[in-house]
Design an enzyme around this catalytic site. Structure first.
Site, PDB file in Angstrom:
ATOM      1  N   HIS A 188       0.591  -1.053  -0.307  1.00  0.00           N
ATOM      2  CA  HIS A 188      -0.055   0.186  -0.121  1.00  0.00           C
ATOM      3  C   HIS A 188       0.705   1.160  -0.383  1.00  0.00           C
ATOM      4  O   HIS A 188       0.005   2.087  -0.225  1.00  0.00           O
ATOM      5  CB  HIS A 188      -0.700  -0.256   1.152  1.00  0.00           C
ATOM      6  CG  HIS A 188      -1.944  -1.370   0.942  1.00  0.00           C
ATOM      7  ND1 HIS A 188      -2.572  -1.075  -0.084  1.00  0.00           N
ATOM      8  CD2 HIS A 188      -2.464  -1.975   2.320  1.00  0.00           C
ATOM      9  CE1 HIS A 188      -3.354  -2.283   0.236  1.00  0.00           C
ATOM     10  NE2 HIS A 188      -3.053  -3.287   1.830  1.00  0.00           N
ATOM     11  N   ASP A 192      -8.550  -4.451   7.526  1.00  0.00           N
ATOM     12  CA  ASP A 192      -8.409  -5.530   6.399  1.00  0.00           C
ATOM     13  C   ASP A 192      -9.087  -7.083   7.804  1.00  0.00           C
ATOM     14  O   ASP A 192     -10.807  -7.483   6.931  1.00  0.00           O
ATOM     15  CB  ASP A 192      -7.853  -7.199   6.154  1.00  0.00           C
ATOM     16  CG  ASP A 192      -7.449  -5.516   4.761  1.00  0.00           C
ATOM     17  OD1 ASP A 192      -8.208  -5.439   3.847  1.00  0.00           O
ATOM     18  OD2 ASP A 192      -5.750  -5.076   3.859  1.00  0.00           O
TER      19      ASP A 192
END
Length: 275
Positions: A67, A195
């Site tokens: 990311h 997540d």
């Protein structure tokens, strides 16, 4: 300067040219000794940012290729920038793929964090990418990792020193936790809190959630790791939460990133300036 520093490090680590460890993994050694560690996180693709962060005193620094905005060349530059300051160089893979895993290890990463490892087979594939035969399938060519070692010695110690840390961040991974932890070569796990919350339907995802349901899951993960002599870490944002998680039993925790710390610091100072 780097060469002389490397020479001092080899002497301090007891290198004698006979195949003993060339670059001891200080992070693994700290965890084995029961010391809690703080991990820095590098999202900005800049050697200068890595250099600034590396001198703050955190025990490890992780270059984020998932990311973060890093590519392979900026990761190499970040490893070079942090070398003089001593944190253990780490990287998060963009995905569970052997090519980039091998390149990052060859570049000098002493540990890899792999996202979205949900099954035993996926954990086995990750370990295989990180270990030389016969433990795995990593190709030999440590172009930078072996730069300051005796010829051939990196190969002899890498399987023992490289940290393999799959990420647990889905309901499926929780269901397969025991199978993942029991894969030979898995050194521990790293928790991706947002997540994991999304997968469990706990919304909106919050990095530093205090809900008892999440803390109970963390407690279960800590027990499962420590019963096997394996390590566990968590992604955090603030120092206060890092401290709380250390006290809960996590071996390591990440203190935000270069990007989030810059934004948080600037935002606080801007608010002060505007009264």
């Amino acid at each position: 300067m780097q060469g002389s520093r490397a020479g001092r490090d080899r002497a301090e680590d007891g290198h004698d040219g006979t195949g003993e460890r060339q670059v001891a993994n200080k992070l693994r050694d700290a965890w084995k000794a029961g010391r809690k560690t703080v991990n820095g996180w590098l999202s900005i693709p800049s050697a200068f940012s890595a250099e600034v962060m590396a001198q703050l005193g955190m025990e490890s620094m992780t270059v984020d290729l998932q990311h973060g905005v890093h590519d392979y060349l900026s990761a190499v530059a970040s490893f070079q920038a942090m070398q003089a300051h001593g944190p253990t160089p780490m990287a998060r893979l963009p995905w569970n793929e052997p090519g980039i895993a091998g390149k990052l290890l060859d570049a000098g990463a002493q540990g890899l964090i792999c996202p979205m490892v949900n099954t035993r087979a996926q954990a086995e594939a990750f370990v295989a990418a990180c270990r030389y035969p016969p433990m795995g399938a990593r190709s030999n060519g440590p172009i930078r990792a072996g730069l300051y070692g005796e010829p051939g010695s990196y190969f002899q110690t890498a399987n023992d020193d490289i940290l393999c840390l799959p990420m647990i961040e889905t309901r499926e991974a929780l269901d397969n936790l025991d199978a993942i932890l029991d894969v030979p070569g898995v050194d521990g796990i790293y928790i991706g809190p947002t997540d994991l919350q999304i997968s469990l339907g706990i919304l909106p995802p919050i990095m530093e959630r205090q809900d008892q349901a999440i803390l109970d899951i963390y407690a279960r993960l800590i027990r499962a790791c420590h019963e096997r002599g394996k390590f566990i870490g968590l992604h955090c944002t603030t120092g206060a939460y890092v401290k709380q998680m250390h006290e809960m039993g996590f071996d390591y925790a990440t203190l935000g990133s270069d990007l989030t710390n810059m934004v948080m610091g600037a935002r606080a100072q801007l608010a002060a300036a505007r009264g």
